[in-house]
Design an enzyme around this catalytic site. Sequence first.
Site: not given
Length: 376
Positions: A23, A39, A45, A84, A122, A140, A208
Amino acid sequence: MPAADPADLLVWYDRHRRRLPWRAMPGERADPYRVWLSEIMLQQTTVQAVKPYFERFLTRFPDVESLAVAPQDAVMQAWAGLGYYSRARNLHACAQVVARDHGGRFPADETALRALPGIGAYTAAAIAAIAFGIPAAAVDGNVERVVSRLIALEEPLPAAKPHIREVTQAMVPQARSGDFAQAMMDLGATICTPRRPACALCPWMVACVARREGLQESFPRKAKKAPRQIRYGAAFVAERADGAILLRTRPSSGLLGGMAEVPGSDWRADYPLSQAILDAPCEARWRRMPGIVRHVFTHFPLELTVFHARLDRQAGAPEGMRFTGADELADEALPSVMRKVLAHALPQFGAPADKGGGKREPASRKRSGKKDAVEK
DNA sequence: TATTCGTGGCC
DNA sequence: TGGCCAAGAAT
């Protein structure tokens, strides 16, 4: 009932955002290469698992160009253990496309990003928003959970995805769309968690619907998944007199595609041990190792019986196989299951992978309750 | 739309 | 201890 205000989420984010290696600092422009790399690694993961891999990748492949020109073996080796593995192949292919067709820069366009290998709906939206400030909706698993709770959505996943995407898109602010995307994920990861969400700390608590009804933990609704069936097989660890191990490379597609392995049988629902000797890669005095190696893939658990043999120094590798020196095993693209197999057959190989599993104690192994190996 | 595709941590 | 879960994509 008050609607959920994106501005309230951004205020929360400015105070509680997670600091992560990929970031940018607040107010700074994120580097598209870092955003993309992170990403891809973060697909299915955890952040904790990704961190060390991300740092290593940045050191070995500082930019798109260096990744594009790297040998595929080097990329697979750097990815080994993350899982993966089609992600690693697509990552490499994507770097080459970006280098060749886009002048080494990621396109600042959601549709163009979506067309690149390994980038789906995504990831395209996430890169567009985070790296380029485009008001794209990055949906996501976190966002699906947050939104489905927010509106108490009864429709189960994955059928509900289009609806969730619409609701999310409507909330994306024109300014700070990248921060909004990351705020949604931080909220899902730290507050709106799958179990025992910390609603009292949530900036959207009042809005919510699920929370109001006390049903937050029951969302998102999910369709039930198919049962998994166990598979069995044999693995053969051939150890040459100089310590070298017989390996081969798996086919480039499918399970563990392009990764290294010790030779072995197919993995089947029914594998009689009497079959094993027929599947050995070469003639040798094969000795069955006590215990078995267990491993759990996403869609099936696996139990491998391990055989070990010593070969003399002049032994040649069978067609399509190779010997790798003991000190070079660490440079092979060995998936975790194969590291377990090697650790099971070779005491000197040590603990599997690089994780905190710590030392195994072959002598004090209990009869039951072992994840990796049990006697049989 | 439903499967395939890793791995490790958690309760 | 086993099922669930994690910043999904490709087919």
